[in-house]
Scaffold this active site. Structure first.
Site, mmCIF file in Angstrom:
data_model
loop_
_atom_site.group_PDB
_atom_site.id
_atom_site.type_symbol
_atom_site.label_atom_id
_atom_site.label_comp_id
_atom_site.label_asym_id
_atom_site.label_seq_id
_atom_site.Cartn_x
_atom_site.Cartn_y
_atom_site.Cartn_z
ATOM 1 C CG ASP A 282 -67.953 85.082 -18.363
ATOM 2 O OD1 ASP A 282 -68.790 84.772 -19.226
ATOM 3 O OD2 ASP A 282 -66.823 85.510 -18.638
ATOM 4 C CG HIS B 210 -64.430 87.872 -20.108
ATOM 5 N ND1 HIS B 210 -64.522 86.556 -20.498
ATOM 6 C CD2 HIS B 210 -63.217 88.299 -20.539
ATOM 7 C CE1 HIS B 210 -63.425 86.213 -21.148
ATOM 8 N NE2 HIS B 210 -62.629 87.258 -21.186
ATOM 9 C CE LYS C 284 -48.210 112.063 -18.034
ATOM 10 N NZ LYS C 284 -47.208 111.972 -19.106
ATOM 11 C CB SER D 15 -89.645 113.481 -7.264
ATOM 12 O OG SER D 15 -89.770 113.579 -8.670
ATOM 13 N N GLY D 16 -88.242 116.388 -8.186
ATOM 14 C CA GLY D 16 -87.143 116.905 -9.003
ATOM 15 C C GLY D 16 -87.142 116.299 -10.380
ATOM 16 C CG ASP E 133 -42.789 115.133 -22.326
ATOM 17 O OD1 ASP E 133 -43.441 114.260 -22.935
ATOM 18 O OD2 ASP E 133 -42.586 116.275 -22.779
ATOM 19 C CG HIS F 140 -69.346 88.338 -21.829
ATOM 20 N ND1 HIS F 140 -68.214 88.521 -22.608
ATOM 21 C CD2 HIS F 140 -69.112 87.220 -21.094
ATOM 22 C CE1 HIS F 140 -67.349 87.551 -22.365
ATOM 23 N NE2 HIS F 140 -67.867 86.752 -21.442
ATOM 24 C CG ASP G 40 -91.894 103.541 -3.418
ATOM 25 O OD1 ASP G 40 -92.079 102.676 -2.540
ATOM 26 O OD2 ASP G 40 -90.768 103.855 -3.857
#
Length: 866
Positions: A52, A44, A264, A740-741, A266, A50, A795
């Site tokens: 909702d 929103h 388009k 990993s880069g 003009d 934010h 990991d």
């Protein structure tokens, strides 16, 4: 819950809104829905952007405003302020709430799905106690989440919303950045309520989606004939206001299967409403045009409808029949004016805005079949994109508009409508302004002084004195006065000038005739501000053929080149069965001069050339292996996108259909150079590969360990990797490291066919625990960043079906364009700097050591029994 109780709970919702003005659903008729309760999240853009959150509890949607949106990191707890309950029908709402209404601004249906409480039971009771634990089943949010009430705040209950620790938790995944789009319409950009004096395109767009997106099918709401049209045309215009706007784009974002193309024009944008022979004819800014364009207004009154709203462009034609905006400024005798209609918003009591573009276009064509000049239906181009752009250039048009065939009409600047220009254009950074030299000197600009970015800073490229309306001049003055500085930002700023210097904060779009020999714009005309660009990205664009035109000479774009277009033919031996003609498919590099790495100045052409150079090394690794991609169409300083499936895949490109947890996706299959370069042209900088390949997708080819450094940095990586190498050697297993880069290291153990993901996951977990037991002071298997306490993260979780690891030689979205580099174990020491392996050093690296990943593909070994 009884209907009367439901209506009582919705009283605040109802009293805050005028349902004659807002498109939000009225709570008067509440229809309960069978099945699991729903949850939705609206993105929103009201006073501020934010999210909702709404949960269906007791027949209504209990709602919370979350300023920063949800986070997948369990350690991050988001503030959630409880707001008024909403009706159940709000779960399908998406649209623009009028600026002067409560909550004015765009509201996108960012997420939707069903949920259940944990433990199963009465959600209302948990709500009352102030602790809701829910399992969400959405497109973006899954697994367990917590809502905990903390204390009241200004009469509104303040809660915390955060992710529970489960398989869907991820400290490294920002869902609001990675998935910015609506699940209903696919729209990304939002616009909040306008403030007086602020340019319409001042607000920056939400993360821009550069590639054609995959849409979630939606059910189109049929227009209601029960709605009585307002009594006056002005009221009818208010009902459908504001107009939908197009976003400036590049051809990468368009595909023939998903888009239709129109000319388009003009001219001057206008929307017209007619009721009972009365007319309201207004500009995009709400100004009345019926007096200024009386002849057009009289023709619009003759539209064959009782009540109707059409959207279009007022144009003036030159001697060749081309629309020219300048001709509208000084109307001369004999100048032919027309109103070109391109959309139909309302017809005889029906609000048509929710219908797909194709259906609205069909209704419009029927309406306009009997009208006469000066009214005209916009020209639709039944051509593919390349031919449409060529036609635009040949006939001297400004460009074309690409409209998604399934898109509704939304009152915002939407990615559903894209402007593709063929006239000379350039983005420029506003460096200052010259005040106007008349009685309006204190309130308006006279001209902008603009520049572009070079290697040593911003360079002045001249003044832009035309193309403004009076309102533009006032609004720019208001905007720029807030950023005034004493010293110019340009390294070559002229001395002894009346220029008022400003911070290099805003980017403008100009049209011009040519570049002068001293690097200035000739005859620049102001077109508007560019909210999708940042000053660091703005470099001089060099003229080049439009998309689809083949580059002459060498088929390879050199790394240092900056070209807008190049083409590369796929090798004849690697044609795919999808090719419909006898010719090899071509991959077009479009907008190669777009800077993707601003600090180093590396462009899309550089990335394209890099992947062409590295293709012989990558193809044996990636062939028949599902991929996920990270794309940065606007450069690495803009938001990127993570995709498993890409839209707009051409027919010749080989793909893999792969069943995921809850759906089947089509992955690009990089079996030849053309497929890899197609991805490069989609700005897919980083390629993530599965650990298995077709047809044995259930049998992984590797075990992988991802060592992610903590506060100890690279020295901890070396210590952990050295011990892991030794442990694997003890088990008789060869292992191969690669950077990993970014900051970390990947260790791969190649396998013979026949292993299962369950077995490789168990093996990896066991080795990770052993490392943690011995090196617990510097390393951990704890996923949460907070719980790691600065230690390196081991990991092992990537060893599951559908998980991915960055492919060797894949670029990363880090300044300098580093790649994931295979290395020798002897190189894994404290002197190794992973960042030295970069796009520009690839050739030097390969000349020195060759392809260190090739042996990985030749090793076949079996995990020991445990």
């Amino acid at each position: 819950m009884k209907t009367s109780d439901t209506q009582r709970r919705l009283r605040r919702y109802k009293t805050k809104r005028d349902f004659h003005l807002t498109p939000e659903p009225s709570p008067d008729a509440v229809a309960p829905k069978a099945g699991a309760p729903v949850f939705v999240i609206h993105k929103h853009d009201a006073t501020r952007l934010h999210y909702d959150l709404r949960l269906e509890i007791g027949g209504v949607l209990v709602s919370w405003a979350i300023p920063k949106g949800p986070s997948h990191d369990p350690a991050v707890k988001r503030l959630a302020v409880q707001t008024e309950d909403h009706p159940r029908s709000y779960a399908d709402f998406e649209g623009h709430i009028p600026d002067d209404q409560y909550g004015g601004g765009d509201s996108l249906l960012w997420e939707s799905g069903t949920f259940e409480v944990v433990p199963p039971g009465d959600a209302a009771a948990q709500l009352k106690r102030g602790h809701l634990e829910v399992v969400l089943h959405g497109a973006k949010l899954k697994g367990r989440w917590h809502l905990i009430r903390t204390r009241p705040r200004g009469g509104k209950a303040q809660w915390l919303f955060f992710k529970a620790k489960d398989a869907y938790a991820s400290a490294d995944y920002d869902v609001t950045v990675e998935r910015p789009e609506s699940v209903k319409s696919g729209q990304v950009e939002t616009r909040g309520p306008r403030k007086p004096g602020v340019l319409r395109n001042k607000r920056p767009a939400a993360p821009v989606r550069a590639a054609p997106r995959a849409r979630i099918p939606k059910t189109v709401r049929k227009p209601s004939k029960a709605a009585r049209p307002p009594s006056s045309p002005e009221k009818l215009l208010e009902r459908v206001w504001p107009p939908m706007l197009a976003r400036l784009a590049v051809s990468d974002e368009v595909h023939d299967e998903t888009h239709a193309y129109e000319v388009k024009y003009d001219g001057f944008r206008a929307v017209c409403a007619v009721t009972n022979g009365k007319i309201a004819f207004q500009s995009r800014r709400g100004n009345d045009l019926s007096g200024r364009f009386a002849r057009l207004a009289a023709s619009l009154r003759q539209l064959p409808a009782h009540d109707v709203v059409v959207d279009g462009e007022i144009v003036a034609l030159d001697e060749k029949g081309r629309s020219r905006f300048q001709l509208l400024q000084h109307t001369e005798e004999g100048t032919e004016q027309r109103f070109v209609v391109f959309d139909l918003l309302w017809l005889d009591g029906e609000d048509l805005r929710e219908l797909p573009y194709e259906q609205r276009r069909a209704r419009l064509e029927k309406l306009m079949a009997s009208v006469e000049l000066p009214l005209q239906l916009s020209d639709k181009l039944d051509l593919n994109l390349s031919r449409a752009l060529l036609e635009a250039r040949r006939k001297g048009w400004e460009g074309i508009i690409a409209k998604r065939k399934d898109s509704p009409y939304t009152g915002t600047r939407s990615g559903d409508w894209l402007k593709l220009k063929v006239v000379a254009g350039q983005e420029v950074v506003i460096l200052g302004y010259l005040p106007i030299k008349n009685e309006r000197a204190k309130s308006e600009i006279g001209a902008l002084r603009v520049g572009v970015r070079g290697k040593d800073g911003f360079h002045d490229v001249g003044k832009v004195g035309t193309g403004y309306t009076s309102a533009d001049r006032r609004e720019l003055r208001w905007l720029l006065d807030a950023t005034r500085v004493k010293k110019p930002s340009a390294v070559d700023a002229p001395a002894n000038t009346d220029t008022v210097w400003v911070k290099p904060k805003y980017v403008a779009q100009v049209n011009f005739t040519e570049w002068t020999k001293d690097g200035r714009l000739r005859h620049p005309v102001f077109q508007g501000l560019r909210s999708d660009k940042v000053p660091k990205e703005v470099v001089r664009e060099h003229p080049a053929p439009i998309e689809g035109a083949a580059r002459r000479g060498s088929r390879r774009a050199p790394v240092q080149a900056s070209a807008r277009t190049a083409t590369t033919k796929a090798p004849a031996a690697k044609k795919t069965p999808r090719a419909k003609s006898g010719r090899s498919p071509e991959v077009a590099l479009t907008h190669g001069d777009r800077v993707l790495f601003p600090d180093s100045g590396l462009t899309k052409a550089d990335v394209f050339a890099y992947y062409e150079q590295v293709a012989p090394l990558l193809l044996p690794v990636l062939a028949d292996r599902p991929l996920a991609h990270q794309q940065w169409p606007a450069g690495i300083q803009a938001p990127g996108f993570f995709r498993h499936e890409l839209s707009g895949i051409p027919a010749w490109l080989p793909t893999l259909r792969v069943r995921h947890e809850d759906k089947t996706l089509r992955h690009v299959n990089v079996k030849d150079t053309s497929a890899l370069l197609w991805l490069a042209n989609q700005s897919a900088l980083t390629l993530h590969m599965w650990l298995s390949h077709a047809p044995r997708l259930a049998q992984p080819d590797f075990v992988v360990f991802d060592l992610d450094p903590g506060e100890g940095g690279w020295k901890d990586v070396v210590r952990v990797a050295t011990l892991l190498h030794a442990r694997l050697d003890e088990l008789g297993l060869k292992s191969f490291p690669k950077t990993s880069g970014k900051r970390g290291l990947h260790v791969l153990v190649p396998l013979a066919p026949g292993h299962t993901y369950a077995r490789t996951q168990a093996f990896a977990d066991a080795r990770a625990r052993e490392l943690e037991e011995e090196l617990g002071d510097i390393a951990t298997t704890e996923r949460s960043i907070r719980e790691r306490c600065g230690r390196l993260y081991i990991d092992a979780g990537q060893n599951a079906r559908g998980k991915t690891v960055v492919a060797p030689y894949s670029l990363r979205a880090v300044e300098g364009a580093p790649f994931s580099a295979p290395v020798e174990w002897s190189e894994v020491n404290g002197r190794l700097d992973p960042h030295r392996f970069r796009l520009e050093t690839l050739k030097k690296r390969l000349d020195a050591v060759g392809d260190l990943f090739a042996p990985v593909l030749r090793v076949k070994q079996v995990l020991p029994d445990e």
